[in-house]
Write a protein that holds these residues in place. Structure first.
Motif, PDB file in Angstrom:
ATOM      1  N   ALA A   1       4.944  -2.704  -4.525  1.00 20.40           N
ATOM      2  CA  ALA A   1       4.063  -1.708  -5.126  1.00 20.40           C
ATOM      3  C   ALA A   1       2.703  -1.746  -4.454  1.00 20.40           C
ATOM      4  O   ALA A   1       2.278  -2.779  -3.940  1.00 20.40           O
ATOM      5  CB  ALA A   1       3.909  -2.000  -6.615  1.00 20.40           C
ATOM      6  N   CYS A   2       2.001  -0.596  -4.455  1.00 22.12           N
ATOM      7  CA  CYS A   2       0.657  -0.526  -3.899  1.00 22.12           C
ATOM      8  C   CYS A   2      -0.265  -1.425  -4.728  1.00 22.12           C
ATOM      9  O   CYS A   2      -0.249  -1.376  -5.953  1.00 22.12           O
ATOM     10  CB  CYS A   2       0.152   0.912  -3.921  1.00 22.12           C
ATOM     11  N   ILE A   3      -1.065  -2.220  -4.047  1.00 22.47           N
ATOM     12  CA  ILE A   3      -1.898  -3.212  -4.729  1.00 22.47           C
ATOM     13  C   ILE A   3      -2.947  -2.551  -5.630  1.00 22.47           C
ATOM     14  O   ILE A   3      -3.364  -3.130  -6.627  1.00 22.47           O
ATOM     15  CB  ILE A   3      -2.569  -4.161  -3.698  1.00 22.47           C
ATOM     16  N   ARG A   4      -3.330  -1.307  -5.307  1.00 17.78           N
ATOM     17  CA  ARG A   4      -4.369  -0.670  -6.099  1.00 17.78           C
ATOM     18  C   ARG A   4      -3.817   0.304  -7.147  1.00 17.78           C
ATOM     19  O   ARG A   4      -4.205   0.266  -8.298  1.00 17.78           O
ATOM     20  CB  ARG A   4      -5.375   0.062  -5.206  1.00 17.78           C
ATOM     21  N   CYS A   5      -2.889   1.191  -6.724  1.00 16.57           N
ATOM     22  CA  CYS A   5      -2.444   2.246  -7.647  1.00 16.57           C
ATOM     23  C   CYS A   5      -1.056   1.999  -8.232  1.00 16.57           C
ATOM     24  O   CYS A   5      -0.654   2.694  -9.158  1.00 16.57           O
ATOM     25  CB  CYS A   5      -2.497   3.607  -6.962  1.00 16.57           C
ATOM     26  N   GLY A   6      -0.308   1.030  -7.697  1.00 11.75           N
ATOM     27  CA  GLY A   6       0.989   0.707  -8.265  1.00 11.75           C
ATOM     28  C   GLY A   6       2.150   1.579  -7.810  1.00 11.75           C
ATOM     29  O   GLY A   6       3.296   1.310  -8.133  1.00 11.75           O
TER      30      GLY A   6
ATOM     31  N   ASP B   1      -6.078   8.789   0.276  1.00 11.53           N
ATOM     32  CA  ASP B   1      -7.041   8.727  -0.836  1.00 11.53           C
ATOM     33  C   ASP B   1      -7.182   7.312  -1.366  1.00 11.53           C
ATOM     34  O   ASP B   1      -8.281   6.818  -1.623  1.00 11.53           O
ATOM     35  CB  ASP B   1      -6.543   9.596  -2.010  1.00 11.53           C
ATOM     36  N   CYS B   2      -6.031   6.678  -1.544  1.00 14.95           N
ATOM     37  CA  CYS B   2      -5.991   5.327  -2.101  1.00 14.95           C
ATOM     38  C   CYS B   2      -6.649   4.353  -1.104  1.00 14.95           C
ATOM     39  O   CYS B   2      -7.427   3.481  -1.490  1.00 14.95           O
ATOM     40  CB  CYS B   2      -4.538   4.952  -2.364  1.00 14.95           C
ATOM     41  N   GLU B   3      -6.354   4.557   0.176  1.00 15.52           N
ATOM     42  CA  GLU B   3      -6.933   3.739   1.248  1.00 15.52           C
ATOM     43  C   GLU B   3      -8.465   3.865   1.233  1.00 15.52           C
ATOM     44  O   GLU B   3      -9.191   2.875   1.369  1.00 15.52           O
ATOM     45  CB  GLU B   3      -6.363   4.239   2.579  1.00 15.52           C
TER      46      GLU B   3
ATOM     47  N   TRP C   1       0.864  -1.197   0.000  1.00 20.66           N
ATOM     48  CA  TRP C   1       0.000   0.000   0.000  1.00 20.66           C
ATOM     49  C   TRP C   1       0.893   1.237   0.000  1.00 20.66           C
ATOM     50  O   TRP C   1       1.899   1.297   0.707  1.00 20.66           O
ATOM     51  CB  TRP C   1      -0.919  -0.006   1.235  1.00 20.66           C
ATOM     52  N   CYS C   2       0.489   2.234  -0.796  1.00 17.03           N
ATOM     53  CA  CYS C   2       1.310   3.442  -0.996  1.00 17.03           C
ATOM     54  C   CYS C   2       1.324   4.381   0.207  1.00 17.03           C
ATOM     55  O   CYS C   2       2.048   5.365   0.212  1.00 17.03           O
ATOM     56  CB  CYS C   2       0.805   4.186  -2.215  1.00 17.03           C
ATOM     57  N   ARG C   3       0.490   4.109   1.250  1.00 18.28           N
ATOM     58  CA  ARG C   3       0.374   4.951   2.458  1.00 18.28           C
ATOM     59  C   ARG C   3      -0.416   6.228   2.214  1.00 18.28           C
ATOM     60  O   ARG C   3      -0.389   7.131   3.049  1.00 18.28           O
ATOM     61  CB  ARG C   3       1.741   5.317   3.063  1.00 18.28           C
TER      62      ARG C   3
HETATM   63 ZN   LIG Z   1      -2.035   3.300  -3.590  1.00 24.48          ZN
END
Ligand SMILES: [Zn+2]
Length: 484
Positions: free
Chosen positions: A466-471, A440-442, A435-437
Motif C-alpha cells: 500500500a502507498c505509505i501516505r494514502c493507502g 499528487d500524492c508524490e 507509493w501509489c504512483r
Molecule cells: Zn499515494
C-alpha cells in the motif's frame, strides 16, 4: 603542535554545519575557487587532477561498451531547441542566450547548450539514411550551461563539465538495452573507482528528463543523509527522432523512425566523492582517483642538515615508488614543519603518508600512516612499493565497505506515514516504502517532508503493498530521500 591545531580549526565540523564543512573542504583542500560570475567555479589543479582520473576511467568504460567520441557545437539556434515541445519547456527557464555577436544583433538567438539532444539529433537527421547506418553510438565530453538560482561548487553550478552519450537504434528493445547498459556502467564506475555505492532504478514521471519516455538514475547517500543523483540514462523513445526528422529505410524498404537514448555524468561526481568519504579533518580520497596516492614527508635531523642524508634518501624512495606505478609526491618545502605538512595532506585526503627521518634511515625503514583509519605501519624501505600497492588496495576496498555500511545503516523500511515523517525529520537517509504512483500524492509527500521519490529500484523484486501516505495500492516499493 600549535600549527597543527590552527589548520584543523579551519574546517567546520560536520556535526556543526554540514554544508559549511563541504565548502571548507572544497576551498581549503584547493579543489576549486569561486569565479567572477555567480555559480561558475574555477576547478583548481588539485581538483582537476581528481576529475581527470575520473574522466579517463569513464572514457575507457564508454569506449569498451562500443561508443566513440565526437564534438558538437556550443551554440544551439533557438528554432532547433523548440522542435521538441516538452524538451524546450523543461530547459528554457535555465537557458543562457547569446543575442549579439560581433557587435550586431543576431537574426536568431543562440542558446548556450543546456544539453545537446537538439544539436546532435539535427545532425543525425542528415547522417542516417538506412538501417545499415544504425546503431549510432556517440559520446561527447564538453561543458554545459544551466542558469541555476542556488549554486554550490561541484554539486550544482551554472557551468559544469560532463559527458553526454547520444545513441540511435533500429528497435525499441535495443534502445532500452542501451539505456540500462549505460546505467550499469555508471553504477560500476561509482563503486569501483570512487568507492561510492549507489542504488540503480527508474525515475517517477515527475522526476524524469524533459522529453524522455523513461529515465533511469543511480542514487548515492551522502554523509548527512541526503541523496545525490550521480548519473542518469534516458530512453527517449521515438520522441526526438520524430521532432528532428530522423528517418531510415528499414530492412523491408519502409521509412521508419529510430529509437534514441541519452545518458550523462558530470563534475557533480566530485561533490559526491567529497561527501561520501570526507571527515572532520577534511577530504579522504579513494586511491584510484587520488592525484597523489602517497606523500613523503622528510623528518629533518635534530642536528645537521636535512639535505645531507634525509632528502637524498627521500628522493631515492620517490623514484622507486614512481617506478612501481605509485603516484607519489615528495613534500620538500623547507618553509613548513613536518607536523604542519601532516595536517595539510590529511586535509587534502592523500590516502597514505610516508614519514622518513634519520632514525628510520638507520633501520632502513619508514612509517606509513593511513588517512582512512590513521593506522601507523612500519615498513622496510626495500620493497616498499609492493607493500604500498597492497595498502592502497586495502584503503580502496575499506572505503567502499564503510560507505556501504553507512548506506545500509541509513536505509529504513517504514511501516506507517507517521514513521516516515519521524525518520525524515530525525535521521533522514533512504526510506523504502510503497507509493501509489500518483503525482499528487508524490507532491504532498515532498511538501510535508521535503523527501522526493529517488528511484524505483530495478535490481530487486518489486514488493506490492500500500502507498505509505494514502493507502492506495502500490505495485512496488520506492526509494525516498531528501536530495541535493
Ligand atoms: Zn499515494
Amino acid at each position: 603542535m600549535t600549527d597543527d591545531k590552527r589548520v584543523m580549526k579551519e574546517i567546520t565540523p560536520r556535526g556543526e554545519d554540514y554544508s559549511q564543512w563541504y565548502l571548507d573542504v572544497v576551498l581549503k583542500a584547493d579543489l576549486a575557487d569561486y569565479g567572477p560570475v555567480k555559480g561558475c567555479m574555477v576547478i583548481k589543479p588539485y581538483g582537476y587532477a581528481i576529475w581527470e582520473h575520473m574522466q579517463a576511467d569513464m572514457d575507457r568504460r564508454i569506449k569498451e561498451t562500443g561508443h566513440v567520441n565526437a564534438y558538437f557545437p556550443l551554440f544551439i539556434p533557438k528554432s532547433f531547441l523548440e522542435k521538441e515541445r516538452e524538451h524546450v519547456e523543461g530547459f528554457s527557464p535555465e537557458c543562457a542566450w547569446v543575442t549579439i555577436g560581433g557587435g550586431e544583433e543576431l537574426p536568431e538567438p543562440l542558446a548556450i547548450r543546456p544539453t545537446s539532444e537538439a544539436m546532435i539529433c539535427s545532425m543525425y537527421a542528415k547522417w542516417v539514411n538506412s538501417w545499415r547506418d544504425l546503431p549510432i553510438l556517440i559520446n561527447q565530453w564538453c561543458n554545459i550551461v544551466r542558469w541555476e538560482k542556488v549554486t554550490r561548487p561541484f554539486l550544482r553550478t551554472t557551468e559544469f563539465l560532463w559527458q553526454e552519450g547520444h545513441t540511435l537504434h533500429e528497435t525499441a528493445e535495443e534502445a532500452e538495452a542501451e539505456t540500462l547498459k549505460m546505467l550499469q556502467v555508471y553504477k560500476s564506475f561509482c563503486e569501483e573507482l570512487i568507492a561510492m555505492p549507489v542504488v540503480a532504478g527508474r525515475k517517477s514521471d515527475s522526476e524524469k528528463f524533459a522529453g524522455a519516455q523513461r529515465t533511469y538514475a543511480i542514487e548515492a547517500l551522502m554523509g548527512d543523509g541526503k541523496a545525490l543523483q550521480a548519473g542518469t540514462s534516458h530512453n527517449l523513445g521515438q520522441n526526438f527522432a520524430k521532432a528532428y526528422g530522423i528517418e531510415f529505410l528499414g530492412r523491408n524498404q519502409e521509412r521508419l523512425l529510430p529509437w534514441s537514448t541519452s545518458w550523462g555524468s558530470t563534475t557533480r561526481l566530485v561533490g559526491g566523492l567529497i561527501m561520501t568519504h570526507g571527515d572532520d579533518s577534511g577530504l579522504i580520497l579513494p586511491p584510484r582517483v587520488a592525484p597523489y596516492q602517497v606523500v613523503i614527508v622528510p623528518i629533518p635531523p635534530r642536528k645537521g642538515d636535512v639535505n645531507e642524508v634525509v632528502l637524498p634518501k627521500c628522493r631515492e624512495v620517490l623514484a622507486a615508488l614512481r617506478a612501481a606505478d605509485v603516484r607519489a609526491h615528495l613534500d620538500d618545502r623547507d618553509t613548513q614543519l613536518p607536523g604542519w605538512k601532516y595536517s595539510d595532506w590529511e586535509m587534502r585526503g592523500v590516502p597514505l603518508r610516508m614519514e622518513i627521518g634519520p632514525k628510520d634511515i638507520e633501520k632502513d625503514q619508514c612509517v606509513l600512516v593511513r588517512r582512512d583509519t590513521r593506522e601507523k605501519v612500519f615498513t622496510p624501505l626495500a620493497g616498499a612499493g609492493a607493500r604500498i600497492r597492497e595498502l592502497l588496495d586495502g584503503i580502496q576496498d575499506g572505503l567502499l565497505e564503510r560507505a556501504r555500511k553507512h548506506m545500509a545503516d541509513n536505509t529504513t523500511h517504514v511501516k506507517s506515514w507517521d514513521e516516515f515523517k519521524q525518520v525524515m525529520a530525525d535521521k533522514r537517509g533512504f526510506i523504502v516504502a510503497g507509493w501509489c504512483r500518483e503525482a499528487d500524492c508524490e507532491a504532498k509527500i515532498k511538501e510535508e517532508t521535503k523527501a522526493t521519490t529517488r528511484v524505483i529500484p530495478i535490481d530487486r523484486e518489486p514488493i506490492a503493498g500500500a502507498c505509505i501516505r494514502c493507502g492506495k495500492p502500490s505495485p512496488g516499493e520506492v526509494l525516498f530521500a531528501q536530495a541535493y
